[in-house]
Scaffold this motif. Structure first.
Motif, PDB file in Angstrom:
ATOM      1  N   ASP A 195      20.830  30.377   6.632  1.00  0.00           N
ATOM      2  CA  ASP A 195      21.439  29.589   7.691  1.00  0.00           C
ATOM      3  C   ASP A 195      22.507  30.477   8.314  1.00  0.00           C
ATOM      4  O   ASP A 195      23.413  30.918   7.621  1.00  0.00           O
ATOM      5  N   ARG A 197      25.311  31.400  11.523  1.00  0.00           N
ATOM      6  CA  ARG A 197      26.113  30.964  12.665  1.00  0.00           C
ATOM      7  C   ARG A 197      26.714  32.194  13.327  1.00  0.00           C
ATOM      8  O   ARG A 197      27.359  33.004  12.667  1.00  0.00           O
ATOM      9  N   ASN A 250      15.967  37.023  17.770  1.00  0.00           N
ATOM     10  CA  ASN A 250      15.488  35.788  17.160  1.00  0.00           C
ATOM     11  C   ASN A 250      14.278  35.255  17.911  1.00  0.00           C
ATOM     12  O   ASN A 250      14.299  35.147  19.129  1.00  0.00           O
ATOM     13  N   LEU A 252      11.680  31.978  18.153  1.00  0.00           N
ATOM     14  CA  LEU A 252      11.549  30.586  17.751  1.00  0.00           C
ATOM     15  C   LEU A 252      10.170  30.083  18.058  1.00  0.00           C
ATOM     16  O   LEU A 252       9.661  30.295  19.146  1.00  0.00           O
TER      17      LEU A 252
ATOM     18  N   HIS B  99      20.337  25.892  20.547  1.00  0.00           N
ATOM     19  CA  HIS B  99      20.977  26.336  19.315  1.00  0.00           C
ATOM     20  C   HIS B  99      22.479  26.466  19.390  1.00  0.00           C
ATOM     21  O   HIS B  99      23.103  26.992  18.478  1.00  0.00           O
ATOM     22  N   LYS B 107      26.752  18.698  17.086  1.00  0.00           N
ATOM     23  CA  LYS B 107      25.726  18.858  18.105  1.00  0.00           C
ATOM     24  C   LYS B 107      25.916  17.805  19.169  1.00  0.00           C
ATOM     25  O   LYS B 107      26.233  16.660  18.865  1.00  0.00           O
ATOM     26  N   TYR B 248      26.459  29.785  17.827  1.00  0.00           N
ATOM     27  CA  TYR B 248      24.997  29.753  17.857  1.00  0.00           C
ATOM     28  C   TYR B 248      24.512  29.541  16.436  1.00  0.00           C
ATOM     29  O   TYR B 248      24.972  30.215  15.517  1.00  0.00           O
ATOM     30  N   HIS B 249      23.604  28.595  16.260  1.00  0.00           N
ATOM     31  CA  HIS B 249      23.168  28.215  14.926  1.00  0.00           C
ATOM     32  C   HIS B 249      21.686  28.512  14.749  1.00  0.00           C
ATOM     33  O   HIS B 249      20.876  28.132  15.579  1.00  0.00           O
ATOM     34  N   ASN B 250      21.350  29.161  13.648  1.00  0.00           N
ATOM     35  CA  ASN B 250      19.968  29.565  13.419  1.00  0.00           C
ATOM     36  C   ASN B 250      19.600  29.387  11.953  1.00  0.00           C
ATOM     37  O   ASN B 250      20.323  29.825  11.067  1.00  0.00           O
TER      38      ASN B 250
END
Lengths: 258, 258
Positions: A195, A197, A250, A252, B99, B107, B248-250
DNA sequence: AAGTGGTCTAGACCACTAG
DNA sequence: TAGTGGTCTAGACCACTTC
């Protein structure tokens, strides 16, 4: 129960409960076996026919369970040979968990230099992220990663010491493979999920010096938690990337093209 | 061919070739049907039993083909109702393609304000990214996205005009849903995959003014290409994110927990 | 009650690997 | 040749939705 599939005599050596779909139950059992070290990374699990006999289910049900673990990259199938517990070879690391590439898109394997290795107590943030109690022991490691001969990333890693018994600087430095491979081969910890950020920061004087960029340069900061089976957090890593020469890539929704 | 599955009389109304696995061929045919608009977003495709008859294969083979498209989020199954072409509802947008979240992890749905909409010719970079010839027509759109009432992102979008015939500023502004939903409902373009590259930059005077941050503040820049069926690029988008308040979240390797 | 997707069984044959 | 995964068939029964 009021119904029964045409399976005359269960007679399973590994009992399954009713209710949940059988394939899911088999999947859980296999995952437990891997987490418990029953089959170690690189080793083969029993053949599909054998598992079908063991669990007393049809081979198609076994295949469905294995399909899920293969999709998750916890298992790897090799036709004619068997099904193996995934190992963190460099290839898997690169394409699954390492996302920093050159500005021109070039990928290269990182070269790791360890600046610091020490034991410490978790602070509040570490504890919250890693799901441990504050003041529990952690191992802290600081690395510089170079890509294509240029310093690219400054990494600060925190590990729950409990999961890595006996890990010393000497062992850490003597590894002959990736860091994730060390976690896996020595401690049976298979990183399945991460995970991350990301944010932008300005390089501090210290960061700038270590990475060879200007003070105040734009840096990419990645705060990453790595998880193993049962969604247990096993590593907290904060990376600072020289954003002038490198970027984060990245994709997706990738899937087989159609 | 020297072998034959126990399938006495093919008699398919939709012929399949030999060689490639049948499930893959069925998957391709279904994807083609969606790309060609035979079944539009939100509509149901024929039932699995019907498809099995149409293609002259077993229902299990149809299921395998559909499984792949469901995993890819091109189709959605609804038990008892049917299988539907995925629609870009806000939920899918949020969890699959959007994201950027608050620094505290919150969010929220973005509120879009359009600053500019115009037609132009592609420059060399646009052309290379979108796979079109230089000087072909493109549509350029500049938006500001707010999250939770705060300006967060400055977006510059380039679209190949050929794929969006008749798209005007009026139509663009009059949409009652997400931008991707507009692409889909009006032009049958279903975004299945995106490719993003992130770096850190320093806010220019203009960016700082639009987003309400300080000049020279650390910004997250996202250069993103969106693809539809057959890996055709359909949108180039460059986003600049206020990195002081947003990140940014992944998640990598997500799968059903085990 | 009819139709749709969801799960499972049982067994055929193919393609690949190793001894 | 034996064993392993890969593909496909055929059909059972369950759970959900709609009429």
């Amino acid at each position: 129960m009021s119904w029964m599939y045409p399976r005359p005599m269960p007679s399973r050596s590994r009992q399954l409960a009713a209710g949940r779909p059988l394939a899911e139950q088999v999947r859980s059992r296999l995952a437990e076996g891997m987490a418990a070290g029953e089959w170690k990374p690189g080793e083969a699990i029993p053949s599909e026919a054998q598992l079908a006999r063991d669990f007393g289910v049809a081979i198609g049900t076994i295949r469905k369970a294995v399909d899920g673990l293969v999709a998750q990259q916890a298992l790897v199938r090799r036709q004619g040979k068997g099904t193996f517990v995934a190992a963190h070879d460099p290839g898997r690391l690169m394409f699954h968990f390492f996302h920093v590439v050159g500005r021109d898109g070039t990928k290269s394997y990182p070269e790791v230099t360890t600046l610091d290795f020490r034991r410490d107590r978790a602070n509040a943030k570490d504890a919250a992220a890693l799901g441990i109690s504050p003041l529990e022991k952690v191992i802290r490691i600081r690395n510089v990663l170079s890509l294509g001969g240029r310093r690219a990333i400054l990494d600060d890693i925190a590990l729950p010491a409990e999961l890595f018994p006996g890990l010393t600087e000497k062992i850490f430095l003597a590894r002959d493979n990736t860091i994730y491979h060390l976690y896996q081969s020595r401690y049976g910890i298979n990183v399945l999920r991460t995970d991350e950020r990301l944010r932008a920061t300005l390089a501090t004087r210290a960061e700038a010096q270590v990475l060879g960029v200007g003070e105040g340069a734009a840096m990419l900061e990645i705060r990453r938690l790595a998880y193993t089976f049962r969604d247990r957090p096993v590593e907290l890593r904060i990376s600072r990337v020289d954003s002038e020469h490198f970027e984060y890539h990245n994709t997706l929704g990738k899937a087989e093209p159609i």
